[in-house]
Design a protein around this motif. Structure first.
Motif, short mmCIF file in Angstrom:
data_model
loop_
_atom_site.label_atom_id
_atom_site.label_comp_id
_atom_site.label_asym_id
_atom_site.label_seq_id
_atom_site.Cartn_x
_atom_site.Cartn_y
_atom_site.Cartn_z
N GLY A 39 0.80 -1.21 0.00
CA GLY A 39 0.00 0.00 0.00
C GLY A 39 0.84 1.26 0.00
N ILE A 40 1.89 1.29 0.81
CA ILE A 40 2.75 2.47 0.88
C ILE A 40 3.44 2.71 -0.46
CG2 ILE A 40 4.78 3.47 1.99
CD1 ILE A 40 2.24 3.42 3.69
N LEU A 41 3.94 1.65 -1.09
CA LEU A 41 4.60 1.80 -2.39
C LEU A 41 3.64 2.35 -3.44
CD1 LEU A 41 6.77 -1.44 -2.61
CD2 LEU A 41 7.56 0.88 -2.24
N LEU A 42 2.42 1.83 -3.45
CA LEU A 42 1.42 2.31 -4.39
C LEU A 42 1.13 3.80 -4.17
CD1 LEU A 42 -1.11 -0.66 -4.37
CD2 LEU A 42 0.37 0.00 -6.25
N ALA A 43 0.91 4.17 -2.92
CA ALA A 43 0.58 5.55 -2.60
C ALA A 43 1.71 6.50 -2.98
CB ALA A 43 0.26 5.68 -1.11
#
Length: 475
Positions: free
Chosen positions: A449-453
């Motif tokens: 999720g953090i990488l996507l954001a």
């Protein structure tokens, strides 16, 4: 053009679509306003409960998918972006496999291609809605009633149409960015981070008399005032295990900075314009050449494996083969999802914190090898089916009249071949490694999720910077 799309043309014409703006580039204020409206509609839809639901209790079988699908359980945004993303991937795979031959320079063929993708997304939304209702996610079908079941299917299908139209609105140039899909993913993840930081909901914690706030920052101030021993208060605020803590929040910020730093890694290839004498420009090949796709595909793969393993374990938990695939349990501290405790899915799931990383090295090694291998393979494969391979890029540049400085046409393809496959494979490897590190240090949400954001937000920053340099950032 494929005969299939010509046959589907009458049905495609029935699907509503957003008209392109009259101006090629709208003022920044207008695009920002429409983007804000799209975000507001998504946030409101994510809070509207489905009508006709009997029961929404129990473990969430789609918990592992919700990060990348921007969905919210029990609301009309239950399906999230799943139908649209799935339709887009299927269409790209069909084109990449040359089952569909589309000339993107032909406006008629391009319009039919985009329309067929929307039609496929609508069909997928309908069948996913039927599957959700039939599986008993909203209660036993007899208790729900066939009338309410039909209403739930219609609500979810209508929400799928709304997502398609919102995506069409931004992709046609009315808003910022190229797609509402990326906006929804980023908003969903950022909303989770903010909620985990400032949530006012309280929970009982073993070893403490008073309940504690879920939000990490809110809990810090509450602990300092409520606990006499300030050392214990800080220790609880930074390292409590059952709820978000400050260590997780700091880890999230650290991963954000690292990913932004890696975004700057690129190779610039000097190109000449054969149509304009003396004009030279650079073509950047980034380390993250395939962007978020490796981690999205890997997450979709493992999440579906989790889902089917949970279903099999619930119905046949005494079966030896099912146990080899995965064993599941609900955490003692409670929660809305099940966690793997044995079998293949356990070794393919991330260790929870550094203590588990050290105490179970086999689990750690197998998980790291699986993530790195799948991300690298997905990244290398994706460039072949998405039109971003060496052959495709060389063809696109040649059609634009671009060539390699100091070389003939044949030199461009061989020069691109030196960088693109390596950037795709190694970039996918780096994305997987960052996701692993993020999971190990315990970021809020998940490493995926953090990488996507971060990648999505950074993409908007690059667009803002590019428009400012080109002078198109008009208000």
């Amino acid at each position: 053009m494929s005969r299939i799309l010509e046959i589907l043309a009458p049905a495609i014409n029935l699907i509503p679509e957003v008209e392109k703006p009259i101006k090629k580039i709208l003022p920044f204020r207008s695009r920002a306003m429409w983007t804000a409206i799209v975000i507001l509609i998504y946030l409101v839809a994510s809070q509207i409960p489905l009508f006709g639901v009997v029961s929404n209790a129990g473990a969430d079988p789609f918990y592992w998918l919700r990060v990348i699908l921007a969905s919210n359980r029990g609301t009309i945004m239950e399906l999230g972006i799943s139908p649209t993303v799935t339709a887009g991937m299927v269409m790209q795979l069909l084109v990449g496999a040359q089952i569909l031959n589309i000339d993107q320079n032909d406006p008629v063929q391009r319009s039919l291609y985009e329309g067929s993708q929307k039609l496929l997304g609508l069909i997928i939304a309908f069948f996913e809605a039927v599957a959700y209702v039939w599986s008993g996610m909203y209660g036993d079908i007899e208790k729900v009633g066939y009338g309410n079941a039909l209403l739930i299917v219609l609500q979810l299908t209508f929400a799928g149409i709304i997502v398609i139209l919102l995506d069409d609105l931004l992709s046609k140039g009315h808003g910022l960015g190229n797609s509402a899909i990326s906006v929804f993913i980023a908003i969903n993840i950022c909303e989770t981070i903010i909620w985990k930081s400032f949530s006012p909901i309280t929970y009982p914690i073993p070893g403490f008399e008073k309940e504690q706030y879920e939000g990490a920052i809110l809990n810090l101030f509450h602990s300092l005032f409520a606990i006499d021993n300030k050392f214990v208060a800080l220790q609880n605020a930074f390292y409590r295990s059952h709820l978000p803590n400050l260590a997780s929040l700091i880890s999230t910020a650290l991963i954000f900075i690292v990913v932004v730093y890696f975004q700057g890694f690129k190779v610039d290839i000097a190109l000449k314009n054969d149509r304009v004498r003396g004009a030279i420009q650079s073509y950047p090949i980034k380390l993250f050449y395939t962007s978020n796709m490796p981690i999205i595909l890997q997450s979709a793969l493992i999440s579906n494996l989790y889902f089917f393993s949970q279903i099999l374990y619930r119905n046949f938990n005494g079966n030896f083969i099912v146990g080899l695939l995965g064993k599941w349990s609900i955490p003692e501290a409670g929660g809305s999802h099940m966690v793997p405790v044995g079998g293949l899915v356990y070794y393919l799931s991330p260790p929870h914190g550094m203590i588990e990383v050290i105490s179970d090295p086999l689990h750690t090694i197998l998980y790291v090898v699986f993530i790195l291998t799948t991300c690298a393979l997905f990244s290398k494969t994706w460039i072949q089916v998405s039109g971003s391979s060496v052959k495709d890029v060389a063809k696109q540049l040649k059609e634009q009249g671009m060539g390699l400085v100091g070389s003939r046409d044949s030199g461009l393809k061989s020069h691109l071949k030196r960088y693109i496959p390596i950037a795709a494979t190694f970039g996918g490897l780096c994305i997987g490694a960052l996701s692993v590190v993020a999971d190990f240090i315990g970021v809020i949400g998940s490493g995926t999720g953090i990488l996507l954001a971060v990648n999505i937000v950074y993409g908007y920053f690059e667009q803002f910077k590019r428009e400012k340099e080109q002078g198109t950032l008009t208000f």
